[in-house]
Design a protein around this motif. Structure first.
Motif, PDB file in Angstrom:
ATOM      1  N   VAL A 137       0.871  -1.177   0.000  1.00 50.88           N
ATOM      2  CA  VAL A 137       0.000   0.000   0.000  1.00 50.88           C
ATOM      3  C   VAL A 137       0.909   1.229   0.000  1.00 50.88           C
ATOM      4  CG1 VAL A 137      -1.763   1.305   1.241  1.00 50.88           C
ATOM      5  CG2 VAL A 137      -1.823  -1.203   1.260  1.00 50.88           C
ATOM      6  N   ILE A 138       0.753   2.070  -1.023  1.00 50.66           N
ATOM      7  CA  ILE A 138       1.580   3.266  -1.174  1.00 50.66           C
ATOM      8  C   ILE A 138       0.677   4.494  -1.080  1.00 50.66           C
ATOM      9  CG2 ILE A 138       3.193   4.517  -2.659  1.00 50.66           C
ATOM     10  CD1 ILE A 138       3.594   1.784  -4.166  1.00 50.66           C
ATOM     11  N   ASP A 139       0.923   5.289  -0.049  1.00 48.40           N
ATOM     12  CA  ASP A 139       0.148   6.520   0.122  1.00 48.40           C
ATOM     13  C   ASP A 139       0.938   7.467   1.008  1.00 48.40           C
ATOM     14  OD1 ASP A 139      -1.885   8.511   0.898  1.00 48.40           O
ATOM     15  OD2 ASP A 139      -3.282   7.102  -0.026  1.00 48.40           O
ATOM     16  N   ASN A 140       0.990   8.738   0.650  1.00 51.07           N
ATOM     17  CA  ASN A 140       1.736   9.705   1.461  1.00 51.07           C
ATOM     18  C   ASN A 140       0.998  10.081   2.746  1.00 51.07           C
ATOM     19  OD1 ASN A 140       0.038  11.070  -0.544  1.00 51.07           O
ATOM     20  ND2 ASN A 140       0.787  12.961   0.356  1.00 51.07           N
ATOM     21  N   VAL A 148       0.770  -7.402   4.461  1.00 49.03           N
ATOM     22  CA  VAL A 148       0.707  -6.024   3.989  1.00 49.03           C
ATOM     23  C   VAL A 148       1.984  -5.269   4.335  1.00 49.03           C
ATOM     24  CG1 VAL A 148      -0.570  -3.848   4.064  1.00 49.03           C
ATOM     25  CG2 VAL A 148      -1.798  -6.016   4.283  1.00 49.03           C
ATOM     26  N   LEU A 149       2.554  -4.631   3.320  1.00 46.88           N
ATOM     27  CA  LEU A 149       3.650  -3.690   3.492  1.00 46.88           C
ATOM     28  C   LEU A 149       3.095  -2.317   3.164  1.00 46.88           C
ATOM     29  CD1 LEU A 149       6.335  -5.656   1.492  1.00 46.88           C
ATOM     30  CD2 LEU A 149       6.293  -5.369   3.962  1.00 46.88           C
ATOM     31  N   LYS A 171      10.153   6.831  -3.394  1.00 44.65           N
ATOM     32  CA  LYS A 171      11.493   6.234  -3.406  1.00 44.65           C
ATOM     33  C   LYS A 171      11.515   4.918  -2.632  1.00 44.65           C
ATOM     34  CE  LYS A 171      16.294   7.101  -2.272  1.00 44.65           C
ATOM     35  NZ  LYS A 171      17.267   7.950  -1.633  1.00 44.65           N
ATOM     36  N   GLU A 172      10.951   4.922  -1.439  1.00 47.62           N
ATOM     37  CA  GLU A 172      10.902   3.694  -0.632  1.00 47.62           C
ATOM     38  C   GLU A 172      10.090   2.614  -1.349  1.00 47.62           C
ATOM     39  OE1 GLU A 172       9.761   2.418   3.911  1.00 47.62           O
ATOM     40  OE2 GLU A 172       8.455   3.857   2.882  1.00 47.62           O
ATOM     41  N   SER A 173       9.014   3.008  -2.003  1.00 49.50           N
ATOM     42  CA  SER A 173       8.165   2.064  -2.732  1.00 49.50           C
ATOM     43  C   SER A 173       8.938   1.362  -3.833  1.00 49.50           C
ATOM     44  CB  SER A 173       6.961   2.784  -3.330  1.00 49.50           C
ATOM     45  OG  SER A 173       6.207   3.396  -2.321  1.00 49.50           O
ATOM     46  N   LEU A 174       9.738   2.112  -4.563  1.00 52.98           N
ATOM     47  CA  LEU A 174      10.538   1.517  -5.634  1.00 52.98           C
ATOM     48  C   LEU A 174      11.541   0.506  -5.080  1.00 52.98           C
ATOM     49  CD1 LEU A 174      11.161   4.647  -7.881  1.00 52.98           C
ATOM     50  CD2 LEU A 174       9.671   2.688  -8.367  1.00 52.98           C
ATOM     51  N   GLU A 175      12.120   0.807  -3.928  1.00 52.32           N
ATOM     52  CA  GLU A 175      13.053  -0.129  -3.287  1.00 52.32           C
ATOM     53  C   GLU A 175      12.348  -1.417  -2.876  1.00 52.32           C
ATOM     54  OE1 GLU A 175      14.798   2.125  -0.108  1.00 52.32           O
ATOM     55  OE2 GLU A 175      15.829   3.482  -1.495  1.00 52.32           O
ATOM     56  N   LEU A 211      -0.103  -7.630  -5.271  1.00 48.21           N
ATOM     57  CA  LEU A 211      -0.939  -6.473  -5.561  1.00 48.21           C
ATOM     58  C   LEU A 211      -0.279  -5.215  -5.019  1.00 48.21           C
ATOM     59  CD1 LEU A 211      -3.814  -5.387  -6.457  1.00 48.21           C
ATOM     60  CD2 LEU A 211      -4.511  -5.768  -4.083  1.00 48.21           C
ATOM     61  N   ILE A 212      -0.444  -4.121  -5.741  1.00 47.99           N
ATOM     62  CA  ILE A 212      -0.001  -2.811  -5.266  1.00 47.99           C
ATOM     63  C   ILE A 212      -1.200  -1.868  -5.307  1.00 47.99           C
ATOM     64  CG2 ILE A 212       1.498  -0.821  -5.686  1.00 47.99           C
ATOM     65  CD1 ILE A 212       3.475  -2.755  -7.039  1.00 47.99           C
TER      66      ILE A 212
END
Length: 67
Positions: A14-17, A36-37, A43-47, A56-57
């Motif tokens: 899960v990517i959200d600011n 769940v991560l 930047k952290e998401s790409l790593e 799933l993203i």
């Protein structure tokens, strides 16, 4: 004859600011047996994507660093 199976839980990033939004998704998904991560930066998401196999993203399309 006995067989043992290891249950494999799907992995979700899960990517959200907004940390509160990420926490809501995390709680909901973990209650349904997902691993769940979470990430609050592009930047952290790409790593994470480079080192973890994900099923799933879920992402915020408007991130401060990059979209």
């Amino acid at each position: 004859m006995s067989s043992q199976y290891q249950k494999i839980f799907p992995s979700v990033l899960v990517i959200d600011n907004d940390p509160s939004t990420s926490a809501i998704f995390k709680r909901l998904l973990e209650s349904n047996d997902y691993n769940v991560l979470t990430s609050n930066s592009s930047k952290e998401s790409l790593e994470i994507v480079q080192r973890v196999m994900l099923d799933l993203i879920i992402l915020d399309l408007l991130m401060p660093e990059m979209d």
